[in-house]
Design a protein around this motif. Structure first.
Motif, PDB file in Angstrom:
ATOM      1  N   ALA A  25       1.879 -17.054  -6.785  1.00 59.77           N
ATOM      2  CA  ALA A  25       0.986 -15.962  -6.378  1.00 59.77           C
ATOM      3  C   ALA A  25       1.069 -14.783  -7.347  1.00 59.77           C
ATOM      4  O   ALA A  25       0.391 -13.769  -7.154  1.00 59.77           O
ATOM      5  N   LYS A  26       1.938 -14.936  -8.370  1.00 55.19           N
ATOM      6  CA  LYS A  26       2.114 -13.932  -9.424  1.00 55.19           C
ATOM      7  C   LYS A  26       2.635 -12.590  -8.901  1.00 55.19           C
ATOM      8  O   LYS A  26       2.425 -11.530  -9.516  1.00 55.19           O
ATOM      9  N   HIS A  27       3.335 -12.621  -7.780  1.00 51.70           N
ATOM     10  CA  HIS A  27       3.900 -11.380  -7.249  1.00 51.70           C
ATOM     11  C   HIS A  27       4.959 -10.796  -8.182  1.00 51.70           C
ATOM     12  O   HIS A  27       5.211  -9.592  -8.168  1.00 51.70           O
ATOM     13  N   PHE A  28       5.571 -11.652  -8.999  1.00 56.01           N
ATOM     14  CA  PHE A  28       6.576 -11.169  -9.957  1.00 56.01           C
ATOM     15  C   PHE A  28       5.988 -10.199 -10.968  1.00 56.01           C
ATOM     16  O   PHE A  28       6.715  -9.409 -11.569  1.00 56.01           O
ATOM     17  N   GLU A  29       4.678 -10.235 -11.140  1.00 54.93           N
ATOM     18  CA  GLU A  29       4.030  -9.322 -12.087  1.00 54.93           C
ATOM     19  C   GLU A  29       4.045  -7.879 -11.579  1.00 54.93           C
ATOM     20  O   GLU A  29       4.080  -6.930 -12.381  1.00 54.93           O
ATOM     21  N   VAL A  30       3.998  -7.724 -10.266  1.00 53.51           N
ATOM     22  CA  VAL A  30       3.902  -6.373  -9.686  1.00 53.51           C
ATOM     23  C   VAL A  30       5.155  -5.954  -8.912  1.00 53.51           C
ATOM     24  O   VAL A  30       5.268  -4.804  -8.486  1.00 53.51           O
ATOM     25  N   ALA A  31       6.079  -6.878  -8.705  1.00 51.73           N
ATOM     26  CA  ALA A  31       7.328  -6.572  -7.993  1.00 51.73           C
ATOM     27  C   ALA A  31       8.472  -7.272  -8.726  1.00 51.73           C
ATOM     28  O   ALA A  31       8.762  -8.436  -8.486  1.00 51.73           O
TER      29      ALA A  31
ATOM     30  N   LEU B 133      11.672   1.283   2.698  1.00 48.78           N
ATOM     31  CA  LEU B 133      10.741   0.454   1.924  1.00 48.78           C
ATOM     32  C   LEU B 133       9.758  -0.262   2.848  1.00 48.78           C
ATOM     33  O   LEU B 133      10.095  -0.616   3.981  1.00 48.78           O
ATOM     34  N   LYS B 134       8.548  -0.502   2.356  1.00 48.66           N
ATOM     35  CA  LYS B 134       7.516  -1.195   3.128  1.00 48.66           C
ATOM     36  C   LYS B 134       7.338  -2.615   2.585  1.00 48.66           C
ATOM     37  O   LYS B 134       7.016  -2.794   1.416  1.00 48.66           O
ATOM     38  N   PHE B 135       7.545  -3.604   3.471  1.00 45.35           N
ATOM     39  CA  PHE B 135       7.461  -5.005   3.067  1.00 45.35           C
ATOM     40  C   PHE B 135       6.385  -5.743   3.848  1.00 45.35           C
ATOM     41  O   PHE B 135       6.296  -5.612   5.077  1.00 45.35           O
ATOM     42  N   ARG B 136       5.604  -6.541   3.134  1.00 45.92           N
ATOM     43  CA  ARG B 136       4.711  -7.462   3.819  1.00 45.92           C
ATOM     44  C   ARG B 136       5.545  -8.581   4.440  1.00 45.92           C
ATOM     45  O   ARG B 136       6.483  -9.091   3.830  1.00 45.92           O
TER      46      ARG B 136
ATOM     47  N   TYR C  87      -1.407 -13.614   3.327  1.00 45.80           N
ATOM     48  CA  TYR C  87      -0.748 -13.910   2.047  1.00 45.80           C
ATOM     49  C   TYR C  87      -1.611 -13.514   0.854  1.00 45.80           C
ATOM     50  O   TYR C  87      -1.118 -12.982  -0.150  1.00 45.80           O
ATOM     51  N   GLY C  88      -2.907 -13.758   0.953  1.00 45.15           N
ATOM     52  CA  GLY C  88      -3.802 -13.503  -0.163  1.00 45.15           C
ATOM     53  C   GLY C  88      -3.998 -12.031  -0.511  1.00 45.15           C
ATOM     54  O   GLY C  88      -4.544 -11.702  -1.562  1.00 45.15           O
ATOM     55  N   GLU C  89      -3.548 -11.132   0.369  1.00 42.02           N
ATOM     56  CA  GLU C  89      -3.720  -9.695   0.135  1.00 42.02           C
ATOM     57  C   GLU C  89      -2.478  -9.038  -0.465  1.00 42.02           C
ATOM     58  O   GLU C  89      -2.494  -7.839  -0.775  1.00 42.02           O
ATOM     59  N   VAL C  90      -1.396  -9.802  -0.615  1.00 41.83           N
ATOM     60  CA  VAL C  90      -0.112  -9.213  -0.993  1.00 41.83           C
ATOM     61  C   VAL C  90      -0.128  -8.633  -2.403  1.00 41.83           C
ATOM     62  O   VAL C  90       0.331  -7.500  -2.631  1.00 41.83           O
ATOM     63  N   TYR C  91      -0.640  -9.370  -3.374  1.00 38.49           N
ATOM     64  CA  TYR C  91      -0.600  -8.920  -4.769  1.00 38.49           C
ATOM     65  C   TYR C  91      -1.253  -7.541  -4.915  1.00 38.49           C
ATOM     66  O   TYR C  91      -0.649  -6.603  -5.458  1.00 38.49           O
ATOM     67  N   SER C  92      -2.489  -7.421  -4.441  1.00 37.41           N
ATOM     68  CA  SER C  92      -3.207  -6.157  -4.603  1.00 37.41           C
ATOM     69  C   SER C  92      -2.557  -5.033  -3.808  1.00 37.41           C
ATOM     70  O   SER C  92      -2.578  -3.867  -4.234  1.00 37.41           O
TER      71      SER C  92
ATOM     72  N   ASP D 251       5.551  -1.797  -0.692  1.00 41.20           N
ATOM     73  CA  ASP D 251       6.475  -1.798  -1.831  1.00 41.20           C
ATOM     74  C   ASP D 251       6.803  -3.208  -2.296  1.00 41.20           C
ATOM     75  O   ASP D 251       7.168  -3.417  -3.457  1.00 41.20           O
ATOM     76  N   GLY D 252       6.710  -4.158  -1.380  1.00 41.74           N
ATOM     77  CA  GLY D 252       7.069  -5.523  -1.740  1.00 41.74           C
ATOM     78  C   GLY D 252       6.812  -6.484  -0.602  1.00 41.74           C
ATOM     79  O   GLY D 252       6.060  -6.190   0.336  1.00 41.74           O
ATOM     80  N   ALA D 253       7.440  -7.640  -0.688  1.00 39.03           N
ATOM     81  CA  ALA D 253       7.249  -8.688   0.305  1.00 39.03           C
ATOM     82  C   ALA D 253       8.524  -9.522   0.369  1.00 39.03           C
ATOM     83  O   ALA D 253       9.563  -9.127  -0.170  1.00 39.03           O
ATOM     84  N   GLU D 254       8.450 -10.675   1.014  1.00 37.86           N
ATOM     85  CA  GLU D 254       9.607 -11.576   1.058  1.00 37.86           C
ATOM     86  C   GLU D 254       9.074 -12.995   1.037  1.00 37.86           C
ATOM     87  O   GLU D 254       8.137 -13.326   1.751  1.00 37.86           O
ATOM     88  N   ASN D 255       9.665 -13.811   0.179  1.00 36.75           N
ATOM     89  CA  ASN D 255       9.200 -15.189   0.080  1.00 36.75           C
ATOM     90  C   ASN D 255      10.160 -15.972  -0.811  1.00 36.75           C
ATOM     91  O   ASN D 255      11.166 -15.444  -1.293  1.00 36.75           O
TER      92      ASN D 255
END
Length: 325
Positions: free
Chosen positions: A217-223, A166-169, A192-197, A205-209
């Motif tokens: 940051a609404k990351h829950f919408e896409v992950a 998996l690829k993580f920011r 940080y501002g580029e993570v959603y898109s 594939d995702g990130a960690e926070n």
């Protein structure tokens, strides 16, 4: 008589200038990547209110939230060079500049948020604050950022094996890059501002926070898959340009330091409430939260410690952290 009038006028003008100078206000700029209302933003605003009140209005703080002045990498350079006076930023980007900041960024170094508080409020925290001066900064306060965990758009993560490929920011920090690699995944440092898109378009594939960042940051919408592995409980640091701090009188320096200390209690209270609120919100929106067995993650961190805890200073700091009960 004319001569007396000139003297009187000059005296009046001088008195007026002195009064104007006494009433002049110095406005300090502070940056934060998070949105308005976020606990760190509110804490720095509270710090500014205390400073303004305790200096009789001679100093004021303007907080530029939502990365208005740039992402963290940019604003770190701005505060070090004196373009801005204050900055609230994650500790991790300082790992290459302030050696001692490596320790709180290590995976699983803290057993809980309470343990982190005791460490950062004590001798180890003081040691880290002193080290920041070598980077041209005064570390005024350490703020909560909760625990960081992995989330992705692909699948639930219940074990280290699920991380494979998996690829993580990650934050722009070698420790975070190496941590992800040790778990068999691929790390992609990015702002940080580029993570959603980037998640949305499949660049990562995702990130960690933490939950509040995952929420705001609404990351829950896409992950949708959030794995509560809690690999770091990384404090954030509120810093001031050292040259600007050194220009303050000793009395004002004490006011600034006390205001920062007072803002910590405020921020922790706000953080605890926001963390609970955000978790509830993302779950209601359909985020799937799993709790993996952490031991496998902890065991995988041995090479990360071997690579980054390289000298006696850092080894002693790690031992000191582990000794705090």
């Amino acid at each position: 008589m004319l001569h007396f009038s000139k003297l009187a006028a000059a005296a009046t003008l001088a008195a007026s200038l002195m009064a104007g100078s006494a009433g002049a206000q110095t406005v300090l700029k502070s940056s934060d990547t998070h949105p308005d209302g976020y606990p760190t933003v509110e804490a720095v605003e509270y710090f500014g209110e205390l400073v303004k009140e305790r200096t009789g209005g001679r100093y004021a703080v303007e907080v530029y939230h939502s990365a208005q002045l740039g992402e963290e990498k940019d604003t770190i350079e701005q505060v070090r060079s004196g373009v801005i006076e204050l900055n609230r930023v994650s500790m991790a980007p300082f790992n290459g500049t302030v050696k001692e900041s490596i320790v709180p960024a290590l995976p699983y170094i803290f057993r809980s948020e309470e343990h982190m508080h005791k460490v950062m409020d004590g001798a180890v925290g003081d040691q880290i604050k002193t080290a920041f001066e070598g980077a041209g900064l005064v570390a005024l306060a350490f703020y909560d950022a909760g625990s960081r965990s992995f989330y992705n758009k692909t699948k639930p993560i219940n074990s280290v094996a699920d991380m494979a490929g998996l690829k993580f920011r990650v934050i722009q920090s070698d420790i975070f890059v190496d941590m992800v690699a040790a778990l068999g995944a691929n790390a992609t440092p990015m702002p940080y501002g580029e993570v959603y898109s980037s998640i949305e378009t499949g660049v990562i594939d995702g990130a960690e926070n933490n939950f509040p960042s995952y929420d705001t940051a609404k990351h829950f919408e896409v992950a949708k898959h959030y794995s509560l592995d809690q690999h770091t409980i990384l404090p954030e640091v509120f810093v001031m340009n050292k040259a600007a701090f050194d220009k303050l009188t000793p009395g004002d320096q004490a006011i600034f330091k006390q205001a920062a200390t007072d803002s910590v209690a405020k921020q922790r209270e706000l953080w605890a409430a926001k963390d609970a609120e955000s978790r509830k919100k993302v779950e209601a929106a359909g985020a799937q939260i799993t709790t993996p067995d952490k031991q496998g993650f902890i065991d995988a961190m041995k090479p990360v410690y071997e690579k980054h805890v390289t000298d006696d200073v850092l080894k002693k700091m790690v031992a000191d952290v582990q000794a705090v009960q």
